[in-house]
Design a protein around this motif. Structure first.
Motif, PDB file in Angstrom:
ATOM      1  N   HIS A   1      30.862  57.646  45.820  1.00 40.08           N
ATOM      2  CA  HIS A   1      29.582  58.221  46.212  1.00 40.08           C
ATOM      3  C   HIS A   1      29.734  59.562  46.914  1.00 40.08           C
ATOM      4  O   HIS A   1      28.882  60.440  46.762  1.00 40.08           O
ATOM      5  CB  HIS A   1      28.827  57.225  47.101  1.00 40.08           C
ATOM      6  N   GLU A   2      30.833  59.748  47.652  1.00 39.55           N
ATOM      7  CA  GLU A   2      31.006  61.029  48.348  1.00 39.55           C
ATOM      8  C   GLU A   2      31.047  62.192  47.353  1.00 39.55           C
ATOM      9  O   GLU A   2      30.602  63.289  47.651  1.00 39.55           O
ATOM     10  CB  GLU A   2      32.320  61.051  49.148  1.00 39.55           C
ATOM     11  N   CYS A   3      31.640  61.935  46.164  1.00 39.64           N
ATOM     12  CA  CYS A   3      31.715  63.002  45.167  1.00 39.64           C
ATOM     13  C   CYS A   3      30.321  63.430  44.728  1.00 39.64           C
ATOM     14  O   CYS A   3      30.066  64.598  44.463  1.00 39.64           O
ATOM     15  CB  CYS A   3      32.498  62.540  43.943  1.00 39.64           C
ATOM     16  N   LEU A   4      29.423  62.449  44.627  1.00 42.95           N
ATOM     17  CA  LEU A   4      28.055  62.764  44.228  1.00 42.95           C
ATOM     18  C   LEU A   4      27.330  63.479  45.359  1.00 42.95           C
ATOM     19  O   LEU A   4      26.682  64.509  45.148  1.00 42.95           O
ATOM     20  CB  LEU A   4      27.302  61.481  43.866  1.00 42.95           C
ATOM     21  N   TYR A   5      27.434  62.942  46.557  1.00 43.38           N
ATOM     22  CA  TYR A   5      26.681  63.492  47.680  1.00 43.38           C
ATOM     23  C   TYR A   5      27.128  64.910  48.042  1.00 43.38           C
ATOM     24  O   TYR A   5      26.334  65.736  48.454  1.00 43.38           O
ATOM     25  CB  TYR A   5      26.821  62.587  48.907  1.00 43.38           C
ATOM     26  N   SER A   6      28.432  65.172  47.905  1.00 41.06           N
ATOM     27  CA  SER A   6      28.927  66.483  48.322  1.00 41.06           C
ATOM     28  C   SER A   6      28.750  67.536  47.229  1.00 41.06           C
ATOM     29  O   SER A   6      29.033  68.709  47.456  1.00 41.06           O
ATOM     30  CB  SER A   6      30.409  66.379  48.666  1.00 41.06           C
ATOM     31  N   GLY A   7      28.308  67.118  46.051  1.00 37.08           N
ATOM     32  CA  GLY A   7      28.103  68.087  44.981  1.00 37.08           C
ATOM     33  C   GLY A   7      29.354  68.343  44.162  1.00 37.08           C
ATOM     34  O   GLY A   7      29.326  69.128  43.210  1.00 37.08           O
ATOM     35  N   LEU A   8      30.474  67.707  44.504  1.00 40.26           N
ATOM     36  CA  LEU A   8      31.716  67.953  43.765  1.00 40.26           C
ATOM     37  C   LEU A   8      31.595  67.531  42.299  1.00 40.26           C
ATOM     38  O   LEU A   8      32.253  68.094  41.436  1.00 40.26           O
ATOM     39  CB  LEU A   8      32.881  67.207  44.422  1.00 40.26           C
ATOM     40  N   SER A   9      30.764  66.511  42.029  1.00 36.46           N
ATOM     41  CA  SER A   9      30.585  66.073  40.644  1.00 36.46           C
ATOM     42  C   SER A   9      29.787  67.078  39.835  1.00 36.46           C
ATOM     43  O   SER A   9      29.839  67.069  38.610  1.00 36.46           O
ATOM     44  CB  SER A   9      29.850  64.728  40.591  1.00 36.46           C
ATOM     45  N   GLY A  10      29.027  67.936  40.542  1.00 40.44           N
ATOM     46  CA  GLY A  10      28.083  68.774  39.812  1.00 40.44           C
ATOM     47  C   GLY A  10      28.581  70.141  39.431  1.00 40.44           C
ATOM     48  O   GLY A  10      28.118  70.707  38.440  1.00 40.44           O
ATOM     49  N   PHE A  11      29.568  70.696  40.158  1.00 44.29           N
ATOM     50  CA  PHE A  11      29.779  72.131  39.988  1.00 44.29           C
ATOM     51  C   PHE A  11      30.435  72.510  38.674  1.00 44.29           C
ATOM     52  O   PHE A  11      30.164  73.575  38.129  1.00 44.29           O
ATOM     53  CB  PHE A  11      30.480  72.735  41.211  1.00 44.29           C
ATOM     54  N   ASN A  12      31.254  71.607  38.102  1.00 43.96           N
ATOM     55  CA  ASN A  12      31.814  71.943  36.794  1.00 43.96           C
ATOM     56  C   ASN A  12      30.739  71.938  35.716  1.00 43.96           C
ATOM     57  O   ASN A  12      30.734  72.804  34.841  1.00 43.96           O
ATOM     58  CB  ASN A  12      32.930  70.973  36.429  1.00 43.96           C
ATOM     59  N   GLY A  13      29.832  70.967  35.796  1.00 45.50           N
ATOM     60  CA  GLY A  13      28.710  70.956  34.858  1.00 45.50           C
ATOM     61  C   GLY A  13      27.888  72.227  34.986  1.00 45.50           C
ATOM     62  O   GLY A  13      27.523  72.847  33.986  1.00 45.50           O
ATOM     63  N   ALA A  14      27.633  72.633  36.239  1.00 42.62           N
ATOM     64  CA  ALA A  14      26.826  73.832  36.469  1.00 42.62           C
ATOM     65  C   ALA A  14      27.502  75.058  35.867  1.00 42.62           C
ATOM     66  O   ALA A  14      26.861  75.841  35.153  1.00 42.62           O
ATOM     67  CB  ALA A  14      26.606  74.020  37.968  1.00 42.62           C
ATOM     68  N   LEU A  15      28.795  75.211  36.123  1.00 42.22           N
ATOM     69  CA  LEU A  15      29.514  76.377  35.604  1.00 42.22           C
ATOM     70  C   LEU A  15      29.527  76.377  34.075  1.00 42.22           C
ATOM     71  O   LEU A  15      29.323  77.404  33.440  1.00 42.22           O
ATOM     72  CB  LEU A  15      30.949  76.396  36.141  1.00 42.22           C
ATOM     73  N   GLY A  16      29.784  75.199  33.487  1.00 48.72           N
ATOM     74  CA  GLY A  16      29.804  75.110  32.035  1.00 48.72           C
ATOM     75  C   GLY A  16      28.458  75.460  31.437  1.00 48.72           C
ATOM     76  O   GLY A  16      28.361  76.236  30.484  1.00 48.72           O
ATOM     77  N   CYS A  17      27.399  74.887  32.019  1.00 54.25           N
ATOM     78  CA  CYS A  17      26.051  75.108  31.497  1.00 54.25           C
ATOM     79  C   CYS A  17      25.651  76.574  31.624  1.00 54.25           C
ATOM     80  O   CYS A  17      25.084  77.159  30.704  1.00 54.25           O
ATOM     81  CB  CYS A  17      25.082  74.211  32.267  1.00 54.25           C
ATOM     82  N   MET A  18      25.971  77.186  32.793  1.00 50.37           N
ATOM     83  CA  MET A  18      25.629  78.597  33.003  1.00 50.37           C
ATOM     84  C   MET A  18      26.360  79.496  32.017  1.00 50.37           C
ATOM     85  O   MET A  18      25.777  80.416  31.450  1.00 50.37           O
ATOM     86  CB  MET A  18      26.011  79.010  34.420  1.00 50.37           C
ATOM     87  N   SER A  19      27.651  79.241  31.823  1.00 48.27           N
ATOM     88  CA  SER A  19      28.435  80.112  30.943  1.00 48.27           C
ATOM     89  C   SER A  19      27.919  80.042  29.517  1.00 48.27           C
ATOM     90  O   SER A  19      27.709  81.072  28.868  1.00 48.27           O
ATOM     91  CB  SER A  19      29.905  79.687  30.946  1.00 48.27           C
ATOM     92  N   ILE A  20      27.719  78.809  29.026  1.00 45.70           N
ATOM     93  CA  ILE A  20      27.338  78.664  27.620  1.00 45.70           C
ATOM     94  C   ILE A  20      25.898  79.100  27.412  1.00 45.70           C
ATOM     95  O   ILE A  20      25.591  79.907  26.538  1.00 45.70           O
ATOM     96  CB  ILE A  20      27.552  77.213  27.159  1.00 45.70           C
ATOM     97  N   GLY A  21      24.997  78.553  28.245  1.00 49.50           N
ATOM     98  CA  GLY A  21      23.581  78.851  28.026  1.00 49.50           C
ATOM     99  C   GLY A  21      23.189  80.233  28.482  1.00 49.50           C
ATOM    100  O   GLY A  21      22.252  80.827  27.946  1.00 49.50           O
ATOM    101  N   GLY A  22      23.890  80.769  29.481  1.00 49.36           N
ATOM    102  CA  GLY A  22      23.463  82.033  30.042  1.00 49.36           C
ATOM    103  C   GLY A  22      24.195  83.234  29.483  1.00 49.36           C
ATOM    104  O   GLY A  22      23.574  84.154  28.957  1.00 49.36           O
ATOM    105  N   LEU A  23      25.525  83.199  29.552  1.00 44.75           N
ATOM    106  CA  LEU A  23      26.270  84.428  29.311  1.00 44.75           C
ATOM    107  C   LEU A  23      26.838  84.572  27.913  1.00 44.75           C
ATOM    108  O   LEU A  23      26.765  85.634  27.310  1.00 44.75           O
ATOM    109  CB  LEU A  23      27.421  84.527  30.311  1.00 44.75           C
TER     110      LEU A  23
END
Lengths: 385, 385, 385
Positions: free
Chosen positions: B269-291
């Motif tokens: 649960h700490e991985c979810l709460y601290s956002g550690l689970s999210g940042f790779n998804g965010a970077l991947g999504c931004m790179s592909i969808g944005g740039l």
């Protein structure tokens, strides 16, 4: 100057100076790459050509393409341990014969190109074996491993050629790691010592002995051949000096840099004393400063930086692979030299094309005569395009 | 439309509408890539150019090539921890100066290209250090690590150029893993916290709190800068919004996808709460969808798929590297984005060449004007061939 | 001869011999690559084309591009375990449909190219799951994993195309390792058995049973489909025989070589008895001796050497990955075949270009007719250059 030794000395005023010059020239014939030996050997027996190739292969482990250096190194290894010397020579032979049988170009083979990976595989198998010396069964994996290096060398060169990169000792590093993984520490047929990671698990209790670190710096060059004794290591240094003094300088500087890197990361003292911390730095420094680029002060700084990065990478890989009992071999220097060769920018103008690499002294004199020509050629190209 | 802000508004009927339009246009000048700033800065002091480059470098960590975003992010980091902010800025500076000294093109350097890897290395060294804030010795590896990124960037670009792939944050990921391996948890000079694998070793006992997961989704964007606090993370989101609203959308969607992936694999649960689970998804999504691709609905789906694969790969790598106490950094998103850029088939017609990548809004409008031209050109080529 | 079956038999003297010849020719139509089926299916329903593609995809796991072989293998799997058969078929379907949806060339899809990786992923997920048969939730990761293979296949082919290398089962190996890493042994949703390394942790206490090793040799071919039972494995061998007798020979030789390699490294007896030691050798031997090179005695020796190296690499990787509870899958054979395809020198003249690979018997007859032409062409090129 070093390389122009076979140029005739004209108009010597004093006969004593002339004689001294002649003797010196005669001596210089045995230094550097000894390309003249190849032309001399061309019409000799194939076995003799092969023998020269074996000695070249032995010396090319420490980047010195000189058969006399190779002979000195074989003597050094035999001095340290006759069994290791036998294993090493067998490794060179096994891989060279495999190369011949699988239809590689015989001129490449007698140049010793396929030898050094096989030698290192056989040496490291011997050094890591816990079955003691003269365990004859070890010759089996030594020959098989050395032969595999030839396949790997050939395959990797297909890929690396695209970027004009040398295959270097990637095959050795791969094969020895796979051998150690295959057998494992408790193998009934081929047992070996597991390797400890260089990072100290608990703080070093004893004080550091400066003299031992200095000793480790010299042993660092011997460790290239898995040799941990002082006198043979000095003989190996002598073999490098015979090839090129600049190379020796880089070897010692690189080894010293490796010691510094080890100290800054507080590695186990045994790693420093045995020279294990130094040999990746030495190899990295020798490759960058000696062989791959034309020597000058900028390149010397690059070589020192390369030695630092190699040494730190070696500690990192050692800590990683040490968790499963494996050594880091010379992965660090091999990877860093490959990356340095990929550098773009102003450094590329000092890079020597892979097929023109010779002793550093020759490279410098060759580069001097070649730079204007190249510039002119570049101008021509600009005009034509 | 977003990017055509500096186009003059002609024939405005109502003066109030015209003023509003002018104000809006003025505001829009500070969004997107701010290329006009570069032309404005051309003849200014080099130090000022460098300062803009540093801010660009800071913002490019989250893929936003905008100096104002960079300034906002430095403020956000200083808010969260002044020590981290200092480390990050020092990292950018160290790598940019190394690039200048080693003779890289100065226009590339002032564009901030060599900055973001160095910043991440320094930030993550600070975040993983267990010696506490203001441990000044840490500046040494931070500078050395940031400088090494420049070498690695340069070498990798030689190889990746063949496929027109960006070097992205490969150098950061490599250097930080090697640093952590080199030092180890108990190093006397540079100790650090070992990282736990995200996979729960024993079933999560407490119930999942939905509000915390939502909070983790926002923190996921802050985690790109190793920032775990809410307010600074919101400021970082604001910096992304300033660059491009589409980018912000992808960041949040990617972070949410990362949370979903984490939930489906029952991570701690700490991985979810601290956002550690999210940042790779965010970077991947931004790179592909944005740039990397022109935004449209197909690409949006690809970006979501990329975010899922990145997040799962992150969990897998985290579990693997966690066995030796290492974090998975942003390896997952970097690898997946690189693989997505290698895709062949109908998707390639939306791929933006690496040297023409700008803010997503600009890419869309640019693509519209550019498609017919390209088709015509393609026809021409067909005729000629 | 094998492939010229559909050539009309003219001027048969005896009618009985003629009939026998006709029957034989009719039977031979169902062997080899069955390319004539593709021309026959061209104007049929797309669903039928897809069904043939699925069967081809199933058979291509064991390198046999023949839909009847595929049907036999599906039957063999259903015999061994209906749940595994369902999973496998679903995996092929999932990846083929993903390929269609993401806009891959539909002719390539119906040729089954995108199927085998997905099948293997789904099969191995089922085989490693510790939740028992008919655990329906497993269909979710099976479909997602199979779909991911298509992306990976496409991306890797962009890179490997430069060296005319096949993507082979790299996507399967990557995806299954990542899935196992992602979930971990104690995952509440998708638990799986951790894999033991093949190297024996303590000396094998029981004596080796020769008959069991012989049995393991046959099971080695079944293990390609994670099938550990005798009768279905024999049926799979039959499917390979239907495709090509030469292929069957190489499969058995390779599996035997794998057993020898396992014996020489004293692996756990279960690895030998279950055939796990054999299947990498079999795959390596089949690829090199059957598909990638034209069969002759030199290539046969190369195939045996390849089988040995594959088997040793498999043990090495198994020991390494086993430390974190992962299986070595078919990484070993995939890597070795890729390296063998990169070999330069005299072996390249037997290498078959990737898009002309067919059944080994066809390759041999094709090569005979093609060699003189190629030599002539080479001469022409020499003249022109």
């Amino acid at each position: 100057m070093w390389m122009d030794a076979n140029v005739e000395v004209k108009g010597a005023n004093g006969s004593r100076a002339s004689i001294r010059q002649h003797v010196l020239n005669g001596l210089l014939l045995f230094t550097g790459d000894m390309r003249h030996l190849d032309t001399y050997m061309q019409d000799k027996l194939f076995v003799l050509q092969l023998a020269v190739g074996v000695l070249r292969g032995v010396a090319m482990v420490t980047l010195a393409n000189n058969p006399l250096s190779g002979a000195l190194i074989v003597i050094a290894l035999a001095w340290s341990s006759p069994w290791m010397s036998l294993l090493g020579t067998l490794g060179v032979l096994a891989s060279m014969l495999t190369a011949l049988i699988t239809g590689q170009d015989s001129a490449t083979v007698t140049a010793g190109v396929h030898g050094y990976n096989g030698m290192l595989v056989a040496l490291l198998m011997g050094a890591s074996s816990s079955a003691g010396d003269w365990y004859w069964w070890l010759l089996l994996p030594a020959c098989f491993g050395s032969a595999t290096c030839v396949f790997l060398y050939n395959s990797l060169s297909s890929v690396l050629d695209r970027w004009d990169l040398p295959v270097s000792v990637f095959p050795f590093n791969t094969v020895i790691i796979l051998y150690l993984l295959c057998t494992g520490p408790n193998n009934p047929y081929f047992p070996h010592h597991p390797t400890l990671p260089p990072g100290a698990l608990e703080p070093n209790k004893t004080d550091l002995i400066a003299a031992e670190v200095m000793r480790g710096m010299v042993l660092g060059v011997g460790q290239i051949y898995a040799c941990e004794e002082m006198a043979p290591s000095l003989l190996i240094l002598g073999a490098v000096l015979l090839y090129s003094p600049l190379m020796l300088l880089h070897a010692l500087v690189g080894s010293a840099v490796g010691m510094l890197a080890g100290l800054s990361m507080a590695v186990r003292h045994e790693c420093l004393y045995s020279g294990l911390s130094g040999f990746n730095g030495a190899l990295g420094c020798m490759s960058i400063g000696g062989l791959c680029f034309v020597f000058n002060w900028r390149i010397h700084l690059l070589a020192v930086a390369g030695a630092f990065i190699s040494s730190y990478l070696d500690i990192a890989l050692g800590n990683l692979l040490g968790t499963v009992g494996l050594p880091a071999c010379s992965w660090a220097s091999t990877i860093i030299v490959t990356l340095m060769l990929l550098l773009t920018g102003s450094v590329t103008m000092y890079r020597i094309p892979r097929d023109q690499v010779m002793a550093p002294e020759h490279n410098v004199s060759f580069h001097r005569s070649w730079k204007p020509g190249k510039a002119a050629e570049a101008e021509d190209t600009d005009v034509n395009n």
